[in-house]
Write an enzyme that holds these catalytic residues in place. Structure first.
Site, PDB file in Angstrom:
ATOM      1  N   ASP A 121      -2.941  -1.325  10.489  1.00  0.00           N
ATOM      2  CA  ASP A 121      -3.070  -1.408   9.031  1.00  0.00           C
ATOM      3  C   ASP A 121      -3.715  -2.705   8.548  1.00  0.00           C
ATOM      4  OD1 ASP A 121      -1.988   1.071   8.617  1.00  0.00           O
ATOM      5  OD2 ASP A 121      -0.016   0.362   7.991  1.00  0.00           O
ATOM      6  N   LYS A 139       0.851  -1.196   0.000  1.00  0.00           N
ATOM      7  CA  LYS A 139       0.000   0.000   0.000  1.00  0.00           C
ATOM      8  C   LYS A 139       0.884   1.242   0.000  1.00  0.00           C
ATOM      9  CE  LYS A 139       0.919   1.422   4.375  1.00  0.00           C
ATOM     10  NZ  LYS A 139       1.553   2.726   4.707  1.00  0.00           N
TER      11      LYS A 139
END
Length: 291
Positions: A136, A6
Site C-alpha cells: 500500500d 484510505k
C-alpha cells in the site's frame, strides 16, 4: 507532514500466488483523516515517538523502516545523507482498522526526506523504495484515487470517481490482515465473481452497484458488529456502506458533507454506548499538486 487514511471502494481477490501473496483488483481512495508527523534531524539514529499504546516505537514501525531505507539508499547513491532523525507521530488514524495508517506514515516519511534533501530520488525511485516496505505504500506516494492490481503494487490513477463524503465508523476492534487472508475461501469468492465482475476501464464508479469487498464476509463472520454498522449507516441515509480493506472500519458514502454530519450525530449514541469512534472525511479523489 499529514498522512491520510484510505478506503477500499472495491476489492476483489483474483487468485493466490506461489509465494503466498494474493492477487487482487482494488479501487482505493485517500480520505481526509490524517496522522500528523513531525520529523526533526538528530545527531544519530532513528527515534520514533508516539503516544498510542498499539504503535511500536522501535525498528518494527513502518515509518522507522522507511527512514532507514531512504538513508541507506541515499548513501548508496552518493547523495548527502541524514545522520539521524526523530519521527513524532500524532496518531489519528485507528490501528488495525483497514485504513492504511502505517503505510501512509511510511510514505509521508519517504516524501518528506526526499523533499528535505532536494529531491535526490526520482518519483520512480521513491515508488520502488515504497514497494519494498509494503504493497500500500506506493499508493500513498502517488496520491489520489487509483486502481491497484497485482498484490496492490501496480497502480493506475482513476479519474472516474465523483466527490463523496464518508462517515467512517471504527468499532475499536483491531483486525489482522494476515488472519483475514488466511481464512479467505478463494473458491467461494471466484464463484461469486461470475455474477458480479466489474470492468473499470472508462466507467464511472457507481456506489449502489459497485461497492464490493471479498474480505468483508471473513471479518464480519468473526465480528458481527460489521453488519450492524452497515445497517445503521444505510438507515441514516448512506448511498452505500461497506467495510474497508480487511476491516474493521466500516464506511458509508454520502452525497454531501451535511448528510454525513447528520448521520454522525444520529450514530453518536452508539458511539458512546459501544465505544465506537466516528469520523467524517471527504474523499481525496485528485492527486496532490506538489510544488
Amino acid at each position: 507532514m499529514k498522512a491520510p487514511a484510505k478506503i477500499n471502494l472495491f476489492l476483489r481477490v483474483t487468485g493466490r500466488r506461489p509465494d503466498g501473496f494474493h492477487e487482487l483488483v482494488s479501487l482505493m481512495c485517500p480520505v481526509a483523516l490524517y496522522d500528523n508527523l513531525t520529523l526533526t534531524p538528530a545527531k544519530q539514529g532513528i527515534h520514533v515517538i508516539c503516544g498510542h499504546p498499539d504503535v511500536p516505537e522501535d525498528a518494527s514501525n513502518l515509518a522507522d523502516r522507511a527512514a532507514r531505507l531512504f538513508m541507506e539508499t541515499a548513501i548508496h547513491e552518493s547523495f548527502p545523507s541524514v545522520s539521524g532523525l526523530t519521527i513524532q507521530i500524532d496518531k489519528k488514524i485507528p490501528v488495525g482498522a483497514g485504513l492504511g495508517g502505517g503505510s501512509s506514515d511510511a510514505a509521508a516519511v519517504l516524501t518528506a526526506l526526499n523533499r528535505h534533501r532536494g529531491y535526490p530520488l526520482s518519483t520512480a525511485a521513491l515508488m520502488e523504495l515504497a514497494g519494498r516496505l509494503g504493497a500500500d505504500v506506493p499508493f500513498f506516494i502517488q496520491g489520489g484515487a487509483a486502481l491497484a492490481t497485482g498484490i496492490g503494487d501496480r497502480l493506475e490513477p482513476f479519474s472516474h470517481l465523483t466527490s463523496w463524503t464518508a462517515l467512517l465508523v471504527y468499532p475499536n476492534v483491531a483486525v489482522s490482515t494476515a488472519w483475514v487472508y488466511k481464512n479467505l475461501n478463494l473458491r467461494l469468492t471466484k464463484d461469486e465473481k461470475k455474477l458480479r465482475k466489474f470492468h473499470f476501464k472508462g466507467r464511472f464508479f457507481n456506489v449502489a452497484e459497485h461497492l464490493v469487498n471479498d474480505l468483508e464476509p471473513v471479518t464480519a463472520k468473526a465480528f458481527p458488529v460489521i453488519e450492524e454498522i452497515k445497517r445503521l449507516l444505510l438507515a441514516h441515509g448512506a448511498a452505500g456502506a461497506m467495510m474497508s480493506g480487511s476491516g474493521s472500519t466500516v464506511f458509508g458514502l454520502f452525497e454531501t458533507p451535511g448528510r454525513a454530519k447528520s448521520a454522525y450525530s444520529a450514530l453518536c449514541d452508539n458511539q458512546r454506548s459501544q465505544n465506537w469512534t466516528l469520523y467524517v472525511a471527504d474523499l481525496l479523489i485528485h492527486r496532490p499538486v506538489i510544488a
